[in-house]
Design a protein around this motif. Structure first.
Motif, PDB file in Angstrom:
ATOM      1  N   LEU A  98      41.689  41.310  48.169  1.00  0.00           N
ATOM      2  CA  LEU A  98      42.050  42.698  48.446  1.00  0.00           C
ATOM      3  C   LEU A  98      43.316  43.076  47.699  1.00  0.00           C
ATOM      4  CD1 LEU A  98      41.879  45.358  50.234  1.00  0.00           C
ATOM      5  CD2 LEU A  98      43.414  44.154  51.804  1.00  0.00           C
ATOM      6  N   ALA A  99      43.252  44.191  46.972  1.00  0.00           N
ATOM      7  CA  ALA A  99      44.432  44.809  46.377  1.00  0.00           C
ATOM      8  C   ALA A  99      44.845  45.975  47.261  1.00  0.00           C
ATOM      9  CB  ALA A  99      44.124  45.305  44.962  1.00  0.00           C
ATOM     10  N   ILE A 100      46.163  46.120  47.466  1.00  0.00           N
ATOM     11  CA  ILE A 100      46.664  47.152  48.360  1.00  0.00           C
ATOM     12  C   ILE A 100      47.265  48.302  47.571  1.00  0.00           C
ATOM     13  CG2 ILE A 100      47.171  45.424  50.119  1.00  0.00           C
ATOM     14  CD1 ILE A 100      50.247  46.213  49.355  1.00  0.00           C
ATOM     15  N   GLY A 101      47.522  49.398  48.281  1.00  0.00           N
ATOM     16  CA  GLY A 101      48.193  50.531  47.676  1.00  0.00           C
ATOM     17  C   GLY A 101      47.535  51.842  48.039  1.00  0.00           C
ATOM     18  N   GLU A 102      48.193  52.924  47.663  1.00  0.00           N
ATOM     19  CA  GLU A 102      47.663  54.242  47.955  1.00  0.00           C
ATOM     20  C   GLU A 102      46.491  54.573  47.046  1.00  0.00           C
ATOM     21  OE1 GLU A 102      50.933  56.861  47.496  1.00  0.00           O
ATOM     22  OE2 GLU A 102      51.927  56.235  49.348  1.00  0.00           O
ATOM     23  N   GLY A 103      45.535  55.310  47.594  1.00  0.00           N
ATOM     24  CA  GLY A 103      44.410  55.780  46.803  1.00  0.00           C
ATOM     25  C   GLY A 103      43.656  54.657  46.127  1.00  0.00           C
ATOM     26  N   GLU A 104      43.415  54.802  44.827  1.00  0.00           N
ATOM     27  CA  GLU A 104      42.572  53.855  44.104  1.00  0.00           C
ATOM     28  C   GLU A 104      43.232  52.504  43.854  1.00  0.00           C
ATOM     29  OE1 GLU A 104      40.708  55.379  40.639  1.00  0.00           O
ATOM     30  OE2 GLU A 104      39.745  57.039  41.689  1.00  0.00           O
ATOM     31  N   ALA A 105      44.492  52.372  44.215  1.00  0.00           N
ATOM     32  CA  ALA A 105      45.125  51.053  44.108  1.00  0.00           C
ATOM     33  C   ALA A 105      44.522  50.073  45.101  1.00  0.00           C
ATOM     34  CB  ALA A 105      46.627  51.169  44.329  1.00  0.00           C
ATOM     35  N   SER A 106      43.970  50.569  46.212  1.00  0.00           N
ATOM     36  CA  SER A 106      43.302  49.715  47.199  1.00  0.00           C
ATOM     37  C   SER A 106      41.889  49.409  46.720  1.00  0.00           C
ATOM     38  CB  SER A 106      43.248  50.406  48.564  1.00  0.00           C
ATOM     39  OG  SER A 106      44.497  50.390  49.203  1.00  0.00           O
ATOM     40  N   ARG A 107      41.634  48.132  46.422  1.00  0.00           N
ATOM     41  CA  ARG A 107      40.325  47.720  45.904  1.00  0.00           C
ATOM     42  C   ARG A 107      39.957  46.348  46.460  1.00  0.00           C
ATOM     43  NH1 ARG A 107      41.134  49.065  39.399  1.00  0.00           N
ATOM     44  NH2 ARG A 107      42.485  50.902  39.721  1.00  0.00           N
ATOM     45  N   ILE A 108      38.673  46.064  46.441  1.00  0.00           N
ATOM     46  CA  ILE A 108      38.173  44.751  46.857  1.00  0.00           C
ATOM     47  C   ILE A 108      37.301  44.186  45.748  1.00  0.00           C
ATOM     48  CG2 ILE A 108      36.802  43.469  48.539  1.00  0.00           C
ATOM     49  CD1 ILE A 108      37.571  45.548  50.628  1.00  0.00           C
ATOM     50  N   PHE A 109      37.505  42.908  45.425  1.00  0.00           N
ATOM     51  CA  PHE A 109      36.712  42.206  44.418  1.00  0.00           C
ATOM     52  C   PHE A 109      36.080  40.972  45.067  1.00  0.00           C
ATOM     53  CE2 PHE A 109      40.114  44.401  42.291  1.00  0.00           C
ATOM     54  CZ  PHE A 109      39.588  44.858  41.090  1.00  0.00           C
ATOM     55  N   ARG A 110      34.941  40.565  44.521  1.00  0.00           N
ATOM     56  CA  ARG A 110      34.279  39.344  44.987  1.00  0.00           C
ATOM     57  C   ARG A 110      33.877  38.496  43.785  1.00  0.00           C
ATOM     58  NH1 ARG A 110      30.605  36.977  49.272  1.00  0.00           N
ATOM     59  NH2 ARG A 110      29.360  35.523  48.067  1.00  0.00           N
ATOM     60  N   THR A 111      34.002  37.164  43.963  1.00  0.00           N
ATOM     61  CA  THR A 111      33.501  36.227  42.955  1.00  0.00           C
ATOM     62  C   THR A 111      32.554  35.238  43.610  1.00  0.00           C
ATOM     63  OG1 THR A 111      34.115  34.590  41.269  1.00  0.00           O
ATOM     64  CG2 THR A 111      35.438  34.615  43.271  1.00  0.00           C
ATOM     65  N   ASP A 112      31.550  34.818  42.851  1.00  0.00           N
ATOM     66  CA  ASP A 112      30.602  33.801  43.315  1.00  0.00           C
ATOM     67  C   ASP A 112      30.598  32.575  42.419  1.00  0.00           C
ATOM     68  OD1 ASP A 112      29.077  35.007  45.652  1.00  0.00           O
ATOM     69  OD2 ASP A 112      28.846  36.601  44.162  1.00  0.00           O
ATOM     70  N   ASP A 113      31.509  32.545  41.447  1.00  0.00           N
ATOM     71  CA  ASP A 113      31.518  31.431  40.492  1.00  0.00           C
ATOM     72  C   ASP A 113      32.929  30.890  40.272  1.00  0.00           C
ATOM     73  OD1 ASP A 113      32.611  33.507  39.038  1.00  0.00           O
ATOM     74  OD2 ASP A 113      30.918  33.708  37.650  1.00  0.00           O
ATOM     75  N   GLY A 114      33.711  30.838  41.344  1.00  0.00           N
ATOM     76  CA  GLY A 114      35.041  30.261  41.236  1.00  0.00           C
ATOM     77  C   GLY A 114      36.030  31.089  40.456  1.00  0.00           C
ATOM     78  N   GLY A 115      35.766  32.387  40.313  1.00  0.00           N
ATOM     79  CA  GLY A 115      36.673  33.257  39.590  1.00  0.00           C
ATOM     80  C   GLY A 115      36.368  33.414  38.114  1.00  0.00           C
ATOM     81  N   GLU A 116      35.278  32.816  37.655  1.00  0.00           N
ATOM     82  CA  GLU A 116      34.876  33.022  36.254  1.00  0.00           C
ATOM     83  C   GLU A 116      34.578  34.495  36.012  1.00  0.00           C
ATOM     84  OE1 GLU A 116      34.743  31.002  33.714  1.00  0.00           O
ATOM     85  OE2 GLU A 116      35.196  29.099  34.716  1.00  0.00           O
ATOM     86  N   THR A 117      33.917  35.130  36.972  1.00  0.00           N
ATOM     87  CA  THR A 117      33.637  36.553  36.903  1.00  0.00           C
ATOM     88  C   THR A 117      33.908  37.169  38.270  1.00  0.00           C
ATOM     89  OG1 THR A 117      31.291  36.266  37.492  1.00  0.00           O
ATOM     90  CG2 THR A 117      31.858  36.247  35.142  1.00  0.00           C
ATOM     91  N   TRP A 118      34.253  38.458  38.262  1.00  0.00           N
ATOM     92  CA  TRP A 118      34.521  39.204  39.489  1.00  0.00           C
ATOM     93  C   TRP A 118      33.739  40.519  39.472  1.00  0.00           C
ATOM     94  CZ3 TRP A 118      37.751  37.465  43.438  1.00  0.00           C
ATOM     95  CH2 TRP A 118      38.555  36.363  43.130  1.00  0.00           C
ATOM     96  N   THR A 119      33.354  40.963  40.640  1.00  0.00           N
ATOM     97  CA  THR A 119      32.720  42.271  40.788  1.00  0.00           C
ATOM     98  C   THR A 119      33.577  43.126  41.701  1.00  0.00           C
ATOM     99  OG1 THR A 119      30.501  41.347  40.541  1.00  0.00           O
ATOM    100  CG2 THR A 119      30.681  43.516  41.565  1.00  0.00           C
ATOM    101  N   GLU A 120      33.941  44.299  41.247  1.00  0.00           N
ATOM    102  CA  GLU A 120      34.663  45.235  42.108  1.00  0.00           C
ATOM    103  C   GLU A 120      33.658  45.858  43.075  1.00  0.00           C
ATOM    104  OE1 GLU A 120      36.513  49.590  41.654  1.00  0.00           O
ATOM    105  OE2 GLU A 120      37.557  48.109  40.398  1.00  0.00           O
TER     106      GLU A 120
END
Length: 349
Positions: A98-120
């Motif tokens: 989780l990234a924090i902050g006002e507006g679009e600064a708040s985001r969530i990412f997920r990885t299924d391969d140990g951080g090789e790739t991420w999906t917002e």
């Protein structure tokens, strides 16, 4: 049974006086690991004694699979402007940050391969929202919380492991106090225990409160705590529940020049009522965790040290003076802590 015996042995070793330790053997202690960076890691998720994930400033995510001997930078690409404050890992491959902050600064990412790739998987588009923490009940069901919008805390829900999120209705959320908010200090302002129970910690208002839901965030009840409040810098910063009934809250005033009396409280009724610690930590604490396989031992951390309780949060004593923001333990007795200037440590025994 073996794990429980090991947990009891760890607790006993932590509390034993120095003269009772075996000759030439140090008592359990934090051993610093070289993270190779100077960012502040307020997000931490321990998977085991060998595997842990860190999330911090400048969009940084690190992972170790060798007990902290080496760390791999697995930060999402293009995230250098983001402030990661919470990470929840399911294993060495899968994690949600989780990234924090006002507006679009708040985001969530997920990885299924140990951080090789991420999906917002989530980007906040409401300028009034500011997300602070995320928690999971299991590998599929989780929640994230935002500071109040339209007078109530906002809750996000996922049922697919963080791949998609939806805002829950606010009908079952009690009204927020004026200036009430969560503290994104350690990833522990929203915590869960078991398949349905979740707690939310607040501060910044007249009263420092803990909100509890027993239906995965649909309805909530608020309880006042004795932790100092009445100022934007004061409140409950972190929670830990060892089951759905027994919880610890820590916090205080995060300003270094301000005292933090009554910096810890305990609950034995799922957070309906809170009792101040008879002997609290000596200063503000931002993170707390129960020691594995123990019904009475827990660790609290903050910028001025680590404190240990062996009576379920009623009394605390300082066992280390190093600076840490957050702490997490695993079933195999892997306890980790992290904080400012790239600090990360594992409890060694």
């Amino acid at each position: 049974m073996a794990a429980g015996m090991c947990g009891a042995a760890l607790t006993a070793a932590l509390t034993a006086p120095a003269q009772a330790q075996e000759p030439d053997r140090r008592p359990p202690h934090w051993e610093l690991k070289d993270s190779g960076t100077d960012v502040r890691f307020r997000g931490l998720s321990a998977v085991s004694r060998n595997t842990a994930w860190l999330a911090g400033s400048r969009g940084t995510v690190l992972r170790t699979s060798d007990g902290g001997a080496s760390w791999r930078n697995v930060s999402p690409p293009g995230a250098a402007e983001l402030e990661f404050r919470d990470i929840e890992a399911f294993d060495r491959k899968r994690a949600v940050v989780l990234a924090i902050g006002e507006g679009e600064a708040s985001r969530i990412f997920r990885t299924d391969d140990g951080g090789e790739t991420w999906t917002e998987s989530f980007r906040n588009t409401d300028a009034r929202a500011f997300y602070d923490c995320v928690t999971f009940f299991d590998r599929r069901h989780g929640l994230a919380m935002s500071d109040p919008v339209d007078g109530k805390f906002r809750i996000l829900s996922t049922s697919d492991g963080g791949r998609s999120w939806k805002v829950l209705p606010s009908d079952g959320m009690p009204a927020a106090q004026e200036d009430e908010a969560g503290f994104a200090a350690s990833g522990q302002c929203l915590v869960s225990s078991g398949p349905r129970d979740v707690w939310l910690a607040t501060g910044g208002a007249a009263r420092a409160r803990v909100l509890h839901s027993s239906d995965r965030g649909l309805t909530w009840k608020a309880a006042d705590t004795p932790i100092p409040a009445g100022d934007p810098a004061r409140g409950v910063f972190a929670l830990a529940f060892r089951d759905r009934t027994h919880g610890i809250a820590v916090g205080g005033d995060y300003r270094a020049d301000q005292p933090s009396p009554r910096a810890a409280a305990v609950s034995g009724d799922a957070g309906r009522t809170w009792t101040p610690a008879a002997q609290p930590p000596p200063a503000y604490r931002s993170g707390v965790t129960w020691l594995p396989h123990s019904r009475s031992a827990a660790l609290a951390v903050g910028p001025t040290g680590t404190d240990l309780t062996t009576d379920a949060g009623r009394t605390w004593r300082t066992v280390d003076t190093g600076s840490y923001d957050t702490v997490d333990c695993t079933a195999d007795l892997g306890c980790w802590a992290s904080g400012e200037q790239g600090r990360v440590a594992r409890l060694e025994r």
